[in-house]
Design a protein around this motif. Structure first.
Motif, PDB file in Angstrom:
ATOM      1  N   HIS A 162     109.084 102.528 -14.456  1.00  0.00           N
ATOM      2  CA  HIS A 162     109.197 101.604 -13.338  1.00  0.00           C
ATOM      3  C   HIS A 162     107.773 101.284 -12.869  1.00  0.00           C
ATOM      4  O   HIS A 162     106.972 102.188 -12.661  1.00  0.00           O
ATOM      5  CB  HIS A 162     110.010 102.228 -12.201  1.00  0.00           C
ATOM      6  CG  HIS A 162     111.307 102.794 -12.715  1.00  0.00           C
ATOM      7  ND1 HIS A 162     112.420 102.027 -12.923  1.00  0.00           N
ATOM      8  CD2 HIS A 162     111.639 104.058 -13.092  1.00  0.00           C
ATOM      9  CE1 HIS A 162     113.403 102.786 -13.397  1.00  0.00           C
ATOM     10  NE2 HIS A 162     112.953 104.034 -13.506  1.00  0.00           N
ATOM     11  N   LYS A 165     107.276  99.880  -8.152  1.00  0.00           N
ATOM     12  CA  LYS A 165     108.391 100.408  -7.367  1.00  0.00           C
ATOM     13  C   LYS A 165     109.623 100.464  -8.257  1.00  0.00           C
ATOM     14  O   LYS A 165     109.613  99.963  -9.388  1.00  0.00           O
ATOM     15  CB  LYS A 165     108.655  99.534  -6.134  1.00  0.00           C
ATOM     16  CG  LYS A 165     109.037  98.102  -6.439  1.00  0.00           C
ATOM     17  CD  LYS A 165     109.245  97.322  -5.160  1.00  0.00           C
ATOM     18  CE  LYS A 165     109.690  95.906  -5.500  1.00  0.00           C
ATOM     19  NZ  LYS A 165     109.980  95.152  -4.284  1.00  0.00           N
ATOM     20  N   TRP A 166     110.690 101.062  -7.784  1.00  0.00           N
ATOM     21  CA  TRP A 166     111.898 101.221  -8.580  1.00  0.00           C
ATOM     22  C   TRP A 166     112.471  99.864  -8.892  1.00  0.00           C
ATOM     23  O   TRP A 166     112.840  99.499  -9.943  1.00  0.00           O
ATOM     24  CB  TRP A 166     112.926 102.064  -7.841  1.00  0.00           C
ATOM     25  CG  TRP A 166     114.033 102.503  -8.738  1.00  0.00           C
ATOM     26  CD1 TRP A 166     115.207 101.850  -8.949  1.00  0.00           C
ATOM     27  CD2 TRP A 166     114.079 103.637  -9.577  1.00  0.00           C
ATOM     28  NE1 TRP A 166     115.997 102.526  -9.857  1.00  0.00           N
ATOM     29  CE2 TRP A 166     115.311 103.637 -10.268  1.00  0.00           C
ATOM     30  CE3 TRP A 166     113.206 104.673  -9.839  1.00  0.00           C
ATOM     31  CZ2 TRP A 166     115.686 104.629 -11.153  1.00  0.00           C
ATOM     32  CZ3 TRP A 166     113.585 105.656 -10.723  1.00  0.00           C
ATOM     33  CH2 TRP A 166     114.820 105.621 -11.371  1.00  0.00           C
TER      34      TRP A 166
END
Length: 166
Positions: A162, A165-166
């Motif tokens: 990732h 960020k996710w």
């Protein structure tokens, strides 16, 4: 990268003994691992006695490969030396990985047998090895020359990466 890619869990061993110099190399590799705030809270118990192996197999239900192993290293954390509770596990995990990789580079087979966080295994192993209360066993590493060959496995998975960020 070669040792990382070739490292596999080996559970069948020949009866060839591991030289003390090679065992010292594995322990030196372990002690080169990073630790939080350089606490170096690891401790190592080296076992070669077959009777002790039998007792360890009673404590750890998945340690049957000790019947064939030449030796085992029990990686422990000294909680009196950690700078904050819980860091010993990660630090000793890094030391364990160094042992596994160094073993692979020397042609020695190894397998990580989890002890922590299983309270029953921790207590049984601590009693068997006479560990002080402040020393906690993380794992057992069974060692010996491989009597089995395992193919390399590529576990790289871009879906697990990732960015930002996710």
């Amino acid at each position: 990268m070669e040792a990382i890619l070739k490292r596999r869990s080996i559970r069948q061993f020949t009866n060839q003994p591991i030289a003390q110099d090679d065992l010292n190399t594995l322990l030196r590799a372990a002690m080169m691992a990073p630790t939080a705030r350089n606490c170096q809270e690891w401790e190592f118990v080296v076992v070669r006695n077959k009777e002790t192996f039998k007792k360890m197999m009673h404590v750890h239900p998945y340690a049957k490969m000790l019947e064939q192993a030449d030796c085992a290293i029990i990686v422990c954390g000294n909680t009196q030396r950690e700078h904050a509770p819980g860091y010993w596990m990660a630090d000793c995990g890094a030391a364990t990985q160094n042992i596994l990789l160094a073993a692979t580079s020397l042609g020695i087979g190894s397998v990580w047998l989890g002890v922590y966080p299983n309270e029953e295994r921790m207590k049984g192993l601590s009693q068997l090895l006479g560990l002080p209360d402040y020393v906690k066993p993380l794992n057992i590493i069974a060692l010996g020359y491989p009597a089995e060959k395992k193919e390399e496995v590529d576990r790289f998975d871009p879906a697990k990466i990732h960015t930002e960020k996710w």
